[in-house]
Design a protein around this motif. Structure first.
Motif, PDB file in Angstrom:
ATOM      1  N   CYS A   1       0.848  -1.201   0.000  1.00  0.00           N
ATOM      2  CA  CYS A   1       0.000   0.000   0.000  1.00  0.00           C
ATOM      3  C   CYS A   1       0.884   1.251   0.000  1.00  0.00           C
TER       4      CYS A   1
ATOM      5  N   CYS B   1       3.493   2.422   3.048  1.00  0.00           N
ATOM      6  CA  CYS B   1       3.767   1.257   3.917  1.00  0.00           C
ATOM      7  C   CYS B   1       5.164   1.358   4.549  1.00  0.00           C
TER       8      CYS B   1
ATOM      9  N   CYS C   1       1.613   1.456   9.330  1.00  0.00           N
ATOM     10  CA  CYS C   1       0.768   0.811   8.319  1.00  0.00           C
ATOM     11  C   CYS C   1      -0.467   1.684   8.134  1.00  0.00           C
TER      12      CYS C   1
END
Ligand SMILES: Cc1ncc(C[n+]2csc(CCOP(=O)(O)OP(=O)(O)O)c2C)c(N)n1
Ligand code: SF4
Length: 302
Positions: free
Chosen positions: A21, A24, A211
């Motif tokens: 993503c 990240c 995250c």
């Protein structure tokens, strides 16, 4: 070997084109560490986000030898590979593992412990995103008190939890080198990877790795959160080098927790008692840390 710095970091890429993503933190840990360690690496990655996004045939992200370990087996595979490297007399090689906090603090802990005990030359890097992200944000033993996960809704846990202290657990094995780091402090992280690479035996790095997907924060706040977690005192930067403990950054006074917590929806359900628990945990961790430094200094002087 030249001292590594952000300016001298090689242009070579050994973890690129992955499906992580945006923002990240874990991918930065792999990318930066492999730039420091270079192409002569045998990498082990267990089940988790980094293997899910890195080994997608035919678009493999690794530019070094790399393999996926069963979830619990990173340490075992690292020490097995290191034994082969030793038996075959291979030189200038790094055997390095990258595992999440679930794969390290929970299911992989005994395997890590065995590997540290065997004293092979390995580098174990835990990228800590504070939950089992790849399977949908389940709570791990590294999830902070009060953080919302799918198994601790609104931060509820039914027992008095504290974040497992992986640095102290690793150091308690009497290994030569262990340290914490954060993607918010890249120079410190690069130096620690370089140091780990010089160690003739096992080393362990525990790296704070935001995250955005699981934490509910914007993708462009990864580095900022990696800094503010250190300033709030929630993530001390510490190094254990042959029994000597050093605090690498000591904030003069801790920044308010809100400067870190408020940017993340996972902390939205925090109650005053959760914030109090977080502060208590932080303060007792720092008290223990200062005592550890004193103890390590006096035993080094004997
Ligand atoms: C023995 C076993 N149990 C469960 C799984 C399912 N599983 C795959 S990845 C994963 C989560 C990994 O979490 P973590 O180690 O924290 O790494 P992250 O996904 O956060 O990168 C789980 C539970 C598995 N692959 N093997
Ligand atoms: S879910 Fe989190 S850890 Fe996994 S790839 Fe996305 S940002 Fe990285």
């Amino acid at each position: 070997m030249n001292k590594i710095s952000i300016k001298t970091l090689p242009e070579d890429e050994y973890f690129l084109g992955h499906k992580g993503c945006g923002g990240c933190g874990g991918t930065l840990v792999l990318r930066w560490a492999l730039k420091v360690l270079g192409v002569r690496c045998f990498v082990v990655v267990p089940a988790g986000c980094m293997s899910a996004i890195g080994f997608i045939y035919p678009q493999m992200a690794f530019g070094v030898n790399a393999m996926i370990a069963p979830f619990a087996a990173t340490g075992a595979m690292l020490s097995g590979i290191a034994a082969v490297v030793r038996a075959r007399g291979l030189e200038n090689v790094h055997v390095v593992g990258f595992a999440g906090d679930g794969g390290t603090a929970d299911i992989g802990l005994q395997s890590l412990s065995g590997a540290l005990d065997r004293r092979e030359k390995i580098i174990y890097i835990c990228y800590d995103n504070e939950a089992y992200m790849n399977t949908g944000v389940q709570r791990s033993a590294a999830t902070p008190v009060g953080a919302r996960t799918t198994t601790s809704p609104s931060g509820q846990v039914t027992f008095p939890a504290v974040k497992k202290d992986l640095l102290r657990i690793a150091a308690a094995h009497g290994i030569p080198y262990a340290a914490t780091a954060s993607v918010g402090h890249p120079a410190d992280f690069l130096r620690k990877v370089e140091r780990a690479g010089q160690i003739d035996g096992p080393s362990f790095l525990h790296v704070f790795a935001p995250c955005p997907t699981g934490w509910g924060c914007p993708a462009d706040r990864t580095i900022a959160l990696g800094k503010s977690v250190v300033e709030t005192g929630l993530w001390p930067l510490v190094e254990w080098d042959h029994g000597r403990v050093t605090i690498n950054r000591q904030p003069r006074s801790f920044a308010p927790l809100s400067s870190y917590l408020d940017e993340q929806t996972r902390f939205r359900g925090l109650k005053p008692k959760d914030i109090e628990s977080l502060m208590k945990e932080r303060d007792s961790k720092w008290a223990a840390l200062h005592a550890w430094v004193r103890e390590s200094t006096s035993s080094a002087e004997v």
